[in-house]
Design an enzyme around this catalytic site. Structure first.
Site, PDB file in Angstrom:
ATOM      1  N   ARG A 109      60.549  72.465 123.832  1.00  0.00           N
ATOM      2  CA  ARG A 109      59.335  71.341 122.492  1.00  0.00           C
ATOM      3  C   ARG A 109      61.079  71.032 121.916  1.00  0.00           C
ATOM      4  O   ARG A 109      61.616  71.390 120.700  1.00  0.00           O
ATOM      5  CB  ARG A 109      58.773  71.755 122.272  1.00  0.00           C
ATOM      6  CG  ARG A 109      57.568  70.999 121.312  1.00  0.00           C
ATOM      7  CD  ARG A 109      56.519  71.850 120.828  1.00  0.00           C
ATOM      8  NE  ARG A 109      55.823  70.844 120.098  1.00  0.00           N
ATOM      9  CZ  ARG A 109      54.367  69.714 120.658  1.00  0.00           C
ATOM     10  NH1 ARG A 109      54.384  69.723 121.802  1.00  0.00           N
ATOM     11  NH2 ARG A 109      54.352  69.017 119.459  1.00  0.00           N
ATOM     12  N   HIS A 143      21.083  50.573  66.318  1.00  0.00           N
ATOM     13  CA  HIS A 143      19.558  51.177  65.912  1.00  0.00           C
ATOM     14  C   HIS A 143      18.483  50.350  66.051  1.00  0.00           C
ATOM     15  O   HIS A 143      17.789  50.988  66.444  1.00  0.00           O
ATOM     16  CB  HIS A 143      19.875  51.127  64.269  1.00  0.00           C
ATOM     17  CG  HIS A 143      19.425  52.485  64.229  1.00  0.00           C
ATOM     18  ND1 HIS A 143      18.619  53.405  65.064  1.00  0.00           N
ATOM     19  CD2 HIS A 143      20.054  53.419  62.948  1.00  0.00           C
ATOM     20  CE1 HIS A 143      18.801  54.244  63.905  1.00  0.00           C
ATOM     21  NE2 HIS A 143      19.303  54.408  63.598  1.00  0.00           N
TER      22      HIS A 143
END
Length: 578
Positions: A552, A323
């Protein structure tokens, strides 16, 4: 003088004392039963029972509150042989008097001089008494946080792995709130004898970790993550987990504890509603996170009723601050910002999704729409509209680009577009002809999971342009099914096949430079696919599998699927053809 038997009457003991005082002054001022009660008190507990009892006329119309045991019942209680513990058999109907108990031998308390970490903790607590603190408290609905965490962990389980906790999300929101309100990161100290405000340039977030030691005692440590203001959520999550791992492994260093500017503690993990923790010297604030549960007044309500009412689980956040340098209004504003972030303000969840590369839009916070019967019919129709929207445009948000990340969304796929919200996720709706779930009810959460897995992941299908409804149903029956999670063994098998394909291509490219071949690079996943097809064919009892191959990837398929020997492939490259 207090009557020794007055403890038997609990909250009514004041009446016993008052009646005894009247009896001592004038025995005739109290009823005969009271005179008998007080006059019998000094007698031994096992004395012989009196030869006469008060007649019916002598007994009072109203007995004093509580049961006054007779001398006979005391003797019975002391001579009764107890039965086995827990059985209750063979015990007297008269409960033994609490005043009749064996005197325990006095023992001295054990004294232990605190050393090491316990001593330091005690000194820190003493030092914390010099910090004037105050605390702000705020309750936050966790509905959206819970649902966002579910979405995030569901994505992580099918991609990079790991798990996000509520503390990860709240701690990261705390960092963003500290960035928005840097005053909450300040501290106080006395420098050269003068009170001084310390404005910390970085956010070093302390994580309170409660560790259980081998001897059963517990130890609290608060190492910190350094420079949190520069971290996105993925980096913050990684640093958080590394810190926890080092703490549990006993590998923390002095640097891990130095320079902490703010701290988060989570007593809610053990069920605490909220806490007001102590603030250490050198820090400006500490955030306490309570447990996540329904409000107390709803904890006895059925889940279906809670879902209908739209009640969210909540958590309580406490901001305990120094505070001297932080004011109450600042702390309250800090919790307000944190509250807004957890509800998705300032793109909080969008940033988390971007950091984790989740390619979908996060859920949005909104108020619940009335779920009364009058509007349920409308909601049912809106759920069917949502299902049709995923079938029509779900493929537009599919995550099919492995090279660039972007968050995909479509207006027709948002809950809010169809008058729905996160509050409807756990409510059940009739799904009609929804894939394999025909003529049944499902929670909206499960419906969305099936739709997103079917149309918006890494594989999607566009078919609603087909005019024949039977053909569309054929797709729906096979696509709109719950995704089956792969086991660890299945994941490792797929990884093994990918490695085999990658290693083979890399070896050919390195050892046979310039040799004419048709590489599979970029399409290695076809090996995993073909392997699974062949495995299923064998499981179903097929005699053979015929594969029509382009050029491929032919060599890779021959070796890793068909099983052709590597040596034979390499000999053919060298010109030896059998």
């Amino acid at each position: 003088m207090s009557n020794p038997k007055s403890s038997e009457f609990g909250a009514n003991s004041w009446l016993i004392d008052e009646m005894r005082e009247r009896w001592e002054k004038d025995p005739s001022s109290v009823d005969a039963s009271w005179r008998e009660f007080f006059s019998s008190a000094p007698q031994p507990a096992v004395a012989e029972p009196p030869t006469t009892q008060p007649t019916t006329a002598e007994r009072p119309a109203t007995r004093p509150t509580g049961h006054v045991p007779t001398v006979e019942s005391k003797a019975t209680a002391t001579t009764e042989t107890p039965a086995s513990p827990g059985t209750g058999a063979g015990l007297s109907a008269n409960a033994p008097s609490p005043s009749l108990r064996t005197e325990k031998e006095k023992s001295e308390p054990k004294l232990t001089v605190l050393r090491g970490a316990p001593m330091r903790t005690a000194k820190n607590m003493d030092a914390s008494l010099s910090v004037p603190t105050a605390t702000s408290v705020r309750s936050v609905p966790m509905k959206l946080v819970i649902d966002q965490r579910t979405v995030i962990n569901s994505f992580l389980s099918t991609s990079k792995g790991g798990k996000i906790s509520f503390t990860h999300l709240i701690a990261y929101a705390m960092v963003q709130a500290l960035k928005a309100m840097p005053a909450m990161n300040n501290a106080y100290d006395v420098v050269n004898g003068k009170p001084t405000l310390i404005e910390n340039p970085t956010i070093n977030l302390g994580i309170a970790i409660d560790l259980k030691r081998p001897d059963g005692t517990r130890q609290l440590m608060v190492p910190s993550i350094k420079g949190c203001e520069e971290l996105d959520f993925a980096q913050f999550w990684s640093d958080y987990e590394k810190l926890i791992t080092r703490a549990r492994g006993g590998a923390l260093t002095v640097e891990d504890f130095a320079g902490t500017t703010a701290t988060i503690t989570n007593p809610g993990g053990i069920g605490t509603n909220h806490s007001v923790p102590r603030l250490m010297t050198g820090q400006g604030m500490i955030l306490g996170v309570g447990n996540i549960d329904y409000p107390a007044e709803f904890q006895g309500t059925s889940i279906s009723r809670i879902t209908d009412l739209g009640v969210s689980k909540v958590t309580t956040l406490t901001s305990t601050y120094d505070h001297r340098v932080i004011q109450g209004a600042q702390s309250g504003e800090f919790l307000k910002v944190l509250h807004g972030l957890l509800l998705g303000e300032d793109r909080f969840y969008d940033q988390i999704f971007e950091a984790l590369r989740i390619p979908y839009e996060p859920l949005r916070w909104s108020q619940d729409v009335s779920a009364h019967r009058a509007s349920q019919v409308t909601k049912q129709g809106r759920v069917l509209e949502l299902i049709n929207a995923y079938r029509s445009v779900g493929h537009l948000v599919a995550n099919t680009d492995p090279l660039e990340y972007r968050q995909r969304s479509h207006e027709d796929l948002r809950l809010e577009t169809h008058g729905l919200s996160i509050w409807d996720l756990d409510r059940e709706f009739a799904v009609g002809t929804f894939g394999a779930q025909r003529r049944s009810y499902l929670p909206l959460r499960d419906i969305l999971n099936i739709l997103q897995d079917s149309y918006c992941r890494t594989l999607s299908v566009e078919y609603m342009h087909i005019a024949d409804p039977r053909q569309r149903e054929w797709f729906q029956e096979r696509i709109e099914v719950p995704r089956q999670s792969l086991s660890h063994e299945e994941h490792m098998h797929a990884l093994s096949k990918l490695n085999e394909a990658e290693v083979f291509e890399t070896f050919l490219q390195t050892k046979f430079v310039g040799q004419k071949r048709f590489s599979l690079e970029g399409g290695e996943s076809v090996i995993v696919l073909l392997d699974e097809v062949c495995q299923l064919a064998a499981t179903d009892g097929l005699d053979e599998v015929c594969i029509g191959m382009p050029h491929r990837g032919r060599l890779n398929v021959l070796t890793n699927i068909v099983g052709k020997d590597y040596g034979q492939i390499f000999q053919e490259f060298n010109g030896t053809i059998d």
